[in-house]
Design a protein around this motif. Structure first.
Motif, PDB file in Angstrom:
ATOM      1  N   LEU A 163       0.828  -1.207   0.000  1.00  0.00           N
ATOM      2  CA  LEU A 163       0.000   0.000   0.000  1.00  0.00           C
ATOM      3  C   LEU A 163       0.867   1.263   0.000  1.00  0.00           C
ATOM      4  CD1 LEU A 163      -2.800  -1.060   2.511  1.00  0.00           C
ATOM      5  CD2 LEU A 163      -3.016  -0.786   0.030  1.00  0.00           C
ATOM      6  N   LEU A 164       1.985   1.204   0.727  1.00  0.00           N
ATOM      7  CA  LEU A 164       2.899   2.348   0.731  1.00  0.00           C
ATOM      8  C   LEU A 164       3.499   2.593  -0.648  1.00  0.00           C
ATOM      9  CD1 LEU A 164       4.841   1.921   4.104  1.00  0.00           C
ATOM     10  CD2 LEU A 164       3.313   3.789   3.484  1.00  0.00           C
ATOM     11  N   VAL A 165       3.871   1.515  -1.341  1.00  0.00           N
ATOM     12  CA  VAL A 165       4.414   1.654  -2.701  1.00  0.00           C
ATOM     13  C   VAL A 165       3.368   2.257  -3.624  1.00  0.00           C
ATOM     14  CG1 VAL A 165       5.283   0.387  -4.701  1.00  0.00           C
ATOM     15  CG2 VAL A 165       6.067  -0.227  -2.415  1.00  0.00           C
ATOM     16  N   LEU A 166       2.118   1.770  -3.498  1.00  0.00           N
ATOM     17  CA  LEU A 166       1.030   2.293  -4.334  1.00  0.00           C
ATOM     18  C   LEU A 166       0.773   3.760  -4.020  1.00  0.00           C
ATOM     19  CD1 LEU A 166      -1.159   1.725  -6.430  1.00  0.00           C
ATOM     20  CD2 LEU A 166      -2.665   1.016  -4.549  1.00  0.00           C
ATOM     21  N   THR A 167       0.774   4.109  -2.726  1.00  0.00           N
ATOM     22  CA  THR A 167       0.548   5.498  -2.324  1.00  0.00           C
ATOM     23  C   THR A 167       1.658   6.399  -2.847  1.00  0.00           C
ATOM     24  OG1 THR A 167      -0.550   4.722  -0.304  1.00  0.00           O
ATOM     25  CG2 THR A 167       0.206   7.011  -0.340  1.00  0.00           C
ATOM     26  N   ASP A 168       2.887   5.925  -2.732  1.00  0.00           N
ATOM     27  CA  ASP A 168       4.030   6.702  -3.222  1.00  0.00           C
ATOM     28  C   ASP A 168       3.913   6.960  -4.721  1.00  0.00           C
ATOM     29  OD1 ASP A 168       6.351   8.094  -3.096  1.00  0.00           O
ATOM     30  OD2 ASP A 168       7.660   6.397  -2.708  1.00  0.00           O
ATOM     31  N   THR A 169       3.521   5.939  -5.454  1.00  0.00           N
ATOM     32  CA  THR A 169       3.372   6.069  -6.916  1.00  0.00           C
ATOM     33  C   THR A 169       2.266   7.055  -7.262  1.00  0.00           C
ATOM     34  OG1 THR A 169       4.087   3.773  -7.164  1.00  0.00           O
ATOM     35  CG2 THR A 169       3.014   4.795  -9.060  1.00  0.00           C
ATOM     36  N   LEU A 170       1.128   6.948  -6.549  1.00  0.00           N
ATOM     37  CA  LEU A 170       0.003   7.851  -6.821  1.00  0.00           C
ATOM     38  C   LEU A 170       0.358   9.293  -6.487  1.00  0.00           C
ATOM     39  CD1 LEU A 170      -3.003   5.700  -5.531  1.00  0.00           C
ATOM     40  CD2 LEU A 170      -2.383   6.196  -7.908  1.00  0.00           C
ATOM     41  N   LEU A 171       1.095   9.495  -5.409  1.00  0.00           N
ATOM     42  CA  LEU A 171       1.502  10.858  -5.046  1.00  0.00           C
ATOM     43  C   LEU A 171       2.359  11.500  -6.134  1.00  0.00           C
ATOM     44  CD1 LEU A 171       2.416  10.506  -1.252  1.00  0.00           C
ATOM     45  CD2 LEU A 171       0.566  11.871  -2.218  1.00  0.00           C
ATOM     46  N   LEU A 172       3.269  10.707  -6.696  1.00  0.00           N
ATOM     47  CA  LEU A 172       4.184  11.251  -7.703  1.00  0.00           C
ATOM     48  C   LEU A 172       3.525  11.448  -9.055  1.00  0.00           C
ATOM     49  CD1 LEU A 172       7.411   9.202  -6.852  1.00  0.00           C
ATOM     50  CD2 LEU A 172       7.027  11.621  -6.417  1.00  0.00           C
ATOM     51  N   PHE A 173       2.563  10.586  -9.406  1.00  0.00           N
ATOM     52  CA  PHE A 173       1.963  10.647 -10.741  1.00  0.00           C
ATOM     53  C   PHE A 173       0.585  11.288 -10.746  1.00  0.00           C
ATOM     54  CE2 PHE A 173       5.245   7.514 -11.438  1.00  0.00           C
ATOM     55  CZ  PHE A 173       5.645   7.747 -12.742  1.00  0.00           C
ATOM     56  N   LYS A 174       0.111  11.748  -9.575  1.00  0.00           N
ATOM     57  CA  LYS A 174      -1.215  12.358  -9.524  1.00  0.00           C
ATOM     58  C   LYS A 174      -1.271  13.636 -10.334  1.00  0.00           C
ATOM     59  CE  LYS A 174      -4.762  13.822  -6.231  1.00  0.00           C
ATOM     60  NZ  LYS A 174      -5.090  14.018  -4.813  1.00  0.00           N
ATOM     61  N   GLN A 175      -0.203  14.366 -10.357  1.00  0.00           N
ATOM     62  CA  GLN A 175      -0.140  15.632 -11.088  1.00  0.00           C
ATOM     63  C   GLN A 175       1.249  15.808 -11.684  1.00  0.00           C
ATOM     64  OE1 GLN A 175      -0.390  19.009  -8.483  1.00  0.00           O
ATOM     65  NE2 GLN A 175       0.524  17.906  -6.764  1.00  0.00           N
ATOM     66  N   ASN A 176       1.337  16.768 -12.606  1.00  0.00           N
ATOM     67  CA  ASN A 176       2.635  17.100 -13.197  1.00  0.00           C
ATOM     68  C   ASN A 176       3.348  18.033 -12.228  1.00  0.00           C
ATOM     69  OD1 ASN A 176       4.694  17.137 -15.038  1.00  0.00           O
ATOM     70  ND2 ASN A 176       3.749  18.672 -16.359  1.00  0.00           N
ATOM     71  N   GLY A 177       3.924  17.433 -11.194  1.00  0.00           N
ATOM     72  CA  GLY A 177       4.348  18.207 -10.035  1.00  0.00           C
ATOM     73  C   GLY A 177       5.666  18.922 -10.146  1.00  0.00           C
TER      74      GLY A 177
END
Length: 443
Positions: A47-61
């Protein structure tokens, strides 16, 4: 999905924790109560890996931009600016990998930094190019890691940017300041006003003992009933030519730059100073034949023309033909000029082959033969010899150094001015020589 997979990288922390889980499950076979705990922890890790991935790819940050100069200066440190903007709502760690031009052959270039949330940052690094020509930059790769630190996202910016590398124009301002100050001369000369016999008339003045009787103005003398003389000043617009040998003797490199590039950088600086001193600046190169000619002028576009000509100059690995140089100079140069000849002689025999042509050129022009010390030989002579072979090497090196000094004496014996200089001191010594000649009124 393809985009996410292509730009997603797993951090070393991810593999370290994964190895820990392998050992944990191995121990669970020995201790049955550990199995549910291991499964639970593995689920939390996923879940942490998935959360980390979503945080980075959620927006063009992240936004980044590489700011390149319009042109690079050969042999100098050129600043490259990178601007960064963090649009994420959390702090990030960054690893910047800039794909440098192939001329550097550098594949381990990286910059590590951190960026606070919703903030900007500027990073500057320097490049020292050593070859003229086009420099093509690849992608600017920025690897972003969140505070969790399990997954990295790659951003790519600025693909296929090209910057031309010109002769060292950054030295122009530096040496211009020195040339027009009193800090350049170290040999005791001072600027004097020289009374010459050129076509530039200044005034009629009273005769004083010591004035040249050939300048007596008889009409003014008869009118004033006292001796009057014409006074002239040195003509300012004198032709200054940089003559560059582009034969194979100029291919020898010192500190990454070839002798040709040192001569090109010096030519650019001395041409600029000559124009500022109200002289005419020109240049040409030669090997088998004379080429890359720029006639000595004082027009506003002269420096641009000289720079463009120097940009395309390269050695052709041929034996330089000084006889052809003399013939072409006699044909094209009708006015007495200062000739700064950049070449290299390693032995007296090499000089003697070209000496008749140098003497012929010196009859009609002020010729300064500029050639180079072999600084590597000087380093060799300073080492302590430990065996017979090193004694032999050191003796040979000292012989070649002494022969360079003999070349200077040989040129002076025939009335030809010369300058033996280390490659890195070429520009400064050339400016000194030019100002010395102007101060002494030799042209």
């Amino acid at each position: 999905m393809k985009r996410i997979v292509k730009h997603t990288y797993l951090e070393s922390r991810f593999f370290t924790i994964l190895i820990g889980f392998v050992f944990l499950f191995i121990m669970a076979y020995q201790i049955p109560g550990w199995l549910p705990i291991s499964i639970f922890l593995l689920t939390v890790f996923g879940l942490l890996v998935l959360t980390d991935t979503l945080l980075l790819f959620k927006q063009n940050g992240l936004q980044a931009n590489r700011v390149l100069p319009k042109k690079l200066s050969n042999g100098d440190n050129n600043p490259i600016l990178i601007t960064l903007h963090n649009a994420y709502n959390f702090n990030v760690k960054l690893k910047l990998i800039d794909e440098l031009p192939v001329q550097y052959q550098k594949r381990d270039f990286q910059i590590l930094t951190a960026l606070n949330k919703l903030s900007d940052k500027k990073i500057t690094y320097t490049l020292r190019p050593l070859q003229r020509g086009e420099y093509h930059f690849g992608y600017l790769n920025v690897y972003v890691t969140s505070p969790i630190g399990l997954v990295t996202r790659r951003f790519q910016f600025g693909h296929n940017a090209m910057v031309p590398n010109y002769p060292s124009f950054l030295q122009l301002k530096k040496y211009m300041l020195i040339a027009f100050s009193n800090k350049l001369f170290e040999f005791g000369l001072k600027k004097i006003r020289s009374i010459g016999h050129t076509m530039e008339f200044e005034q009629i003045k009273d005769y004083v003992p010591g004035d040249d009787i050939r300048t007596i103005n008889w009409k003014a003398t008869a009118k004033r009933n006292q001796m009057m003389v014409n006074q002239f000043q040195d003509e300012r617009s004198q032709p200054i030519y940089s003559v560059i040998d582009k034969g194979r003797v100029m291919k020898m490199p010192f500190k990454g730059l070839s002798l040709l590039d040192y001569a090109i950088n010096a030519t650019l600086v001395i041409s600029n100073i000559a124009l500022k001193k109200q002289d005419k600046a020109g240049m040409f190169a030669f090997s088998k034949q004379v080429s890359n000619k720029v006639s000595a002028e004082r027009r506003p576009s002269q420096m641009n023309q000289i720079m463009e000509t120097l940009y395309n100059l390269d050695t052709d690995f041929a034996e330089s033909d000084f006889s052809r140089l003399y013939i072409d100079m006699k044909r094209y140069l009708n006015q007495r000029s200062l000739l700064l000849l950049y070449t290299n002689f390693e032995t007296l025999d090499a000089l003697h082959r070209q000496l008749p042509y140098l003497k012929a050129m010196a009859k009609n022009h002020v010729l300064v033969v500029i050639f180079f010390e072999n600084t590597e030989l000087h380093k060799l002579t300073q080492k302590t010899a430990k065996n017979t072979y090193e004694i032999f090497e050191k003796t040979i090196a000292e012989k070649f150094i002494f022969e360079k000094k003999q070349i200077v004496n040989e040129l002076q014996k025939h009335g030809i001015q010369s300058m033996l200089t280390a490659p890195e001191d070429l520009t400064l010594n050339t400016i000194n020589k030019y100002l010395e000649i102007k101060a002494r009124g030799l042209l």
